[in-house]
Design a protein around this motif. Sequence first.
Motif, PDB file in Angstrom:
ATOM      1  N   PRO A  10     -31.846 -95.923 -10.402  1.00  8.93           N
ATOM      2  CA  PRO A  10     -33.203 -95.358 -10.347  1.00  8.93           C
ATOM      3  C   PRO A  10     -34.242 -96.295 -10.948  1.00  8.93           C
ATOM      4  CG  PRO A  10     -31.647 -93.729 -11.170  1.00  8.93           C
ATOM      5  CD  PRO A  10     -30.904 -95.022 -11.103  1.00  8.93           C
ATOM      6  N   ASP A  11     -35.344 -96.437 -10.237  1.00  9.65           N
ATOM      7  CA  ASP A  11     -36.440 -97.290 -10.678  1.00  9.65           C
ATOM      8  C   ASP A  11     -37.721 -96.454 -10.700  1.00  9.65           C
ATOM      9  OD1 ASP A  11     -38.416 -99.142 -11.114  1.00  9.65           O
ATOM     10  OD2 ASP A  11     -37.826-100.502  -9.496  1.00  9.65           O
ATOM     11  N   ALA A  12     -38.220 -96.188 -11.917  1.00 11.16           N
ATOM     12  CA  ALA A  12     -39.394 -95.326 -12.056  1.00 11.16           C
ATOM     13  C   ALA A  12     -40.667 -95.979 -11.551  1.00 11.16           C
ATOM     14  CB  ALA A  12     -39.569 -94.925 -13.530  1.00 11.16           C
ATOM     15  N   GLY A  70     -46.024 -88.100 -31.795  1.00 12.15           N
ATOM     16  CA  GLY A  70     -46.777 -87.366 -32.809  1.00 12.15           C
ATOM     17  C   GLY A  70     -47.742 -86.364 -32.240  1.00 12.15           C
ATOM     18  N   ASP A  71     -48.139 -86.508 -30.980  1.00 15.32           N
ATOM     19  CA  ASP A  71     -49.062 -85.571 -30.336  1.00 15.32           C
ATOM     20  C   ASP A  71     -48.341 -84.442 -29.614  1.00 15.32           C
ATOM     21  OD1 ASP A  71     -51.229 -87.123 -31.137  1.00 15.32           O
ATOM     22  OD2 ASP A  71     -51.065 -88.410 -29.366  1.00 15.32           O
ATOM     23  N   GLY A  72     -47.017 -84.418 -29.697  1.00 14.79           N
ATOM     24  CA  GLY A  72     -46.257 -83.373 -29.035  1.00 14.79           C
ATOM     25  C   GLY A  72     -45.958 -83.646 -27.571  1.00 14.79           C
ATOM     26  N   THR A  73     -46.210 -84.880 -27.119  1.00 20.83           N
ATOM     27  CA  THR A  73     -45.940 -85.249 -25.731  1.00 20.83           C
ATOM     28  C   THR A  73     -44.532 -85.823 -25.620  1.00 20.83           C
ATOM     29  OG1 THR A  73     -48.267 -85.778 -25.371  1.00 20.83           O
ATOM     30  CG2 THR A  73     -46.694 -86.670 -23.795  1.00 20.83           C
ATOM     31  N   GLU A  74     -43.782 -85.350 -24.651  1.00 23.89           N
ATOM     32  CA  GLU A  74     -42.446 -85.897 -24.439  1.00 23.89           C
ATOM     33  C   GLU A  74     -42.566 -87.355 -24.006  1.00 23.89           C
ATOM     34  OE1 GLU A  74     -40.524 -83.367 -21.602  1.00 23.89           O
ATOM     35  OE2 GLU A  74     -39.928 -81.893 -23.098  1.00 23.89           O
ATOM     36  N   ASP A  75     -41.961 -88.256 -24.796  1.00 29.04           N
ATOM     37  CA  ASP A  75     -42.080 -89.677 -24.476  1.00 29.04           C
ATOM     38  C   ASP A  75     -40.737 -90.393 -24.385  1.00 29.04           C
ATOM     39  OD1 ASP A  75     -41.477 -89.544 -27.193  1.00 29.04           O
ATOM     40  OD2 ASP A  75     -42.750 -91.254 -27.715  1.00 29.04           O
ATOM     41  N   ARG A  76     -39.647 -89.693 -24.741  1.00 28.51           N
ATOM     42  CA  ARG A  76     -38.318 -90.294 -24.678  1.00 28.51           C
ATOM     43  C   ARG A  76     -37.311 -89.265 -24.160  1.00 28.51           C
ATOM     44  NH1 ARG A  76     -37.958 -91.412 -30.764  1.00 28.51           N
ATOM     45  NH2 ARG A  76     -39.521 -89.750 -30.654  1.00 28.51           N
ATOM     46  N   ALA A  77     -36.346 -89.765 -23.405  1.00 24.49           N
ATOM     47  CA  ALA A  77     -35.246 -88.927 -22.929  1.00 24.49           C
ATOM     48  C   ALA A  77     -33.986 -89.291 -23.694  1.00 24.49           C
ATOM     49  CB  ALA A  77     -35.026 -89.126 -21.434  1.00 24.49           C
ATOM     50  N   LEU A  78     -33.213 -88.289 -24.050  1.00 24.11           N
ATOM     51  CA  LEU A  78     -31.937 -88.488 -24.731  1.00 24.11           C
ATOM     52  C   LEU A  78     -30.835 -87.943 -23.841  1.00 24.11           C
ATOM     53  CD1 LEU A  78     -31.095 -87.826 -28.445  1.00 24.11           C
ATOM     54  CD2 LEU A  78     -29.597 -86.960 -26.662  1.00 24.11           C
ATOM     55  N   LEU A  99     -39.445 -92.304 -21.537  1.00 25.72           N
ATOM     56  CA  LEU A  99     -39.735 -91.579 -20.308  1.00 25.72           C
ATOM     57  C   LEU A  99     -40.848 -92.310 -19.580  1.00 25.72           C
ATOM     58  CD1 LEU A  99     -39.707 -87.787 -21.284  1.00 25.72           C
ATOM     59  CD2 LEU A  99     -38.246 -88.905 -19.609  1.00 25.72           C
ATOM     60  N   GLU A 100     -40.600 -92.646 -18.326  1.00 28.35           N
ATOM     61  CA  GLU A 100     -41.567 -93.456 -17.591  1.00 28.35           C
ATOM     62  C   GLU A 100     -42.376 -92.668 -16.574  1.00 28.35           C
ATOM     63  OE1 GLU A 100     -39.906 -97.791 -17.194  1.00 28.35           O
ATOM     64  OE2 GLU A 100     -38.309 -96.378 -16.623  1.00 28.35           O
ATOM     65  N   ILE A 101     -41.872 -91.504 -16.159  1.00 32.07           N
ATOM     66  CA  ILE A 101     -42.620 -90.679 -15.213  1.00 32.07           C
ATOM     67  C   ILE A 101     -42.498 -89.218 -15.626  1.00 32.07           C
ATOM     68  CG2 ILE A 101     -42.309 -92.282 -13.288  1.00 32.07           C
ATOM     69  CD1 ILE A 101     -40.173 -90.337 -12.182  1.00 32.07           C
ATOM     70  N   PRO A 102     -43.435 -88.365 -15.220  1.00 32.66           N
ATOM     71  CA  PRO A 102     -43.329 -86.939 -15.513  1.00 32.66           C
ATOM     72  C   PRO A 102     -42.247 -86.289 -14.653  1.00 32.66           C
ATOM     73  CG  PRO A 102     -45.191 -87.337 -14.077  1.00 32.66           C
ATOM     74  CD  PRO A 102     -44.660 -88.690 -14.461  1.00 32.66           C
ATOM     75  N   TYR A 103     -41.948 -85.039 -14.982  1.00 32.09           N
ATOM     76  CA  TYR A 103     -40.977 -84.304 -14.166  1.00 32.09           C
ATOM     77  C   TYR A 103     -41.583 -84.002 -12.803  1.00 32.09           C
ATOM     78  CZ  TYR A 103     -38.328 -80.470 -12.205  1.00 32.09           C
ATOM     79  OH  TYR A 103     -37.615 -79.672 -11.343  1.00 32.09           O
ATOM     80  N   ILE A 104     -40.859 -84.373 -11.753  1.00 28.46           N
ATOM     81  CA  ILE A 104     -41.247 -84.079 -10.380  1.00 28.46           C
ATOM     82  C   ILE A 104     -40.038 -83.458  -9.697  1.00 28.46           C
ATOM     83  CG2 ILE A 104     -42.070 -85.023  -8.184  1.00 28.46           C
ATOM     84  CD1 ILE A 104     -43.153 -87.440  -9.781  1.00 28.46           C
ATOM     85  N   PRO A 105     -40.154 -82.215  -9.208  1.00 28.04           N
ATOM     86  CA  PRO A 105     -38.996 -81.594  -8.560  1.00 28.04           C
ATOM     87  C   PRO A 105     -38.414 -82.489  -7.473  1.00 28.04           C
ATOM     88  CG  PRO A 105     -40.760 -79.994  -8.840  1.00 28.04           C
ATOM     89  CD  PRO A 105     -41.331 -81.331  -9.224  1.00 28.04           C
ATOM     90  N   GLY A 106     -37.105 -82.677  -7.531  1.00 30.12           N
ATOM     91  CA  GLY A 106     -36.426 -83.494  -6.547  1.00 30.12           C
ATOM     92  C   GLY A 106     -36.265 -84.943  -6.932  1.00 30.12           C
ATOM     93  N   LEU A 107     -36.992 -85.399  -7.983  1.00 32.69           N
ATOM     94  CA  LEU A 107     -36.924 -86.800  -8.400  1.00 32.69           C
ATOM     95  C   LEU A 107     -36.404 -86.928  -9.827  1.00 32.69           C
ATOM     96  CD1 LEU A 107     -40.269 -88.141  -6.880  1.00 32.69           C
ATOM     97  CD2 LEU A 107     -37.966 -88.269  -5.895  1.00 32.69           C
ATOM     98  N   LEU A 108     -35.551 -86.008 -10.226  1.00 31.82           N
ATOM     99  CA  LEU A 108     -35.072 -85.956 -11.608  1.00 31.82           C
ATOM    100  C   LEU A 108     -34.341 -87.239 -12.005  1.00 31.82           C
ATOM    101  CD1 LEU A 108     -34.888 -83.992 -14.043  1.00 31.82           C
ATOM    102  CD2 LEU A 108     -32.643 -83.310 -13.184  1.00 31.82           C
ATOM    103  N   ALA A 109     -33.574 -87.811 -11.095  1.00 31.36           N
ATOM    104  CA  ALA A 109     -32.795 -89.005 -11.439  1.00 31.36           C
ATOM    105  C   ALA A 109     -33.680 -90.177 -11.827  1.00 31.36           C
ATOM    106  CB  ALA A 109     -31.887 -89.395 -10.278  1.00 31.36           C
TER     107      ALA A 109
END
Length: 263
Positions: A10-12, A70-78, A99-109
């Motif tokens: 996958p390439d974001a 610190g602002d409560g924004t998701e910035d890393r995936a574990l 995390l390089e892109i927001p959640y988009i249905p169908g593009l989770l990978a």
Amino acid sequence: MEPVRPDLVPDAELSRDEMEALQHEIADAAVFVDDVAIDPDRLSNPLASAASEGEPPIVAGVDQSFLQDGDGTEDRALSAVVAMQGGEVIERVYAVTPLEIPYIPGLLAFREGGPILAALEALSVEPDLLLFDGSGRIHFQQAGIATHMGVVLDAPCIGVAKSLLCGRPRSDVENLPEGARVAIEANDRVDAPAGTLIGYAVQTRQYDSPDRYINPLYVSPGHRVGPETAADVVLALASSYKLPEPVRLADGYADEAKRAVRD
């Protein structure tokens, strides 16, 4: 574990059209029938299977969690991986990536594939089977995260989702008895001929009460596993809980690892 198909990692940075084109290529490369010797009838606790006459197979569960800035924004995936053999946990690893892109249905990978591959690369054992918290063939392009990772790694994979992304149950899935399964077929939201079997709604646990019920899991083949075997495996690996044990333990480990990273 290392990618066998690095060209499909996958390439974001791809555009949405390019991502979906890559998913079509992945779906074309995926194998949605059994080509490994897994006997779900022997998958119990302790685990055993026809995959080997000696040691029982290694089954790994994969789950995700997220970290905030610190602002409560998701910035890393574990990504957390728990490998089990003979009913015992033999290894746990995790990896954290941006995390390089927001959640988009169908593009989770494309959002979560990086940390998954990083965690699996850190795993010292070689799983015979991978179970993902997410979809496999039950996906718009027939290329959910279990299929995408399965093709990249050329590993037997199963997708275990808590909700139905697309497709249509062939009968009612409400208040199913424990152990029941209902076929999920392709509809006009799936890039497959209408009526194609793409997975099952699987009822691993159910309340013994008319007033409340547990929703089924939506199980689909990722790669090198057929839909019937995928459903059988999930039923065999669900012990006292709704989720199959490797995925349930990966979910708990993801939370544990997240706390450790935050501290």
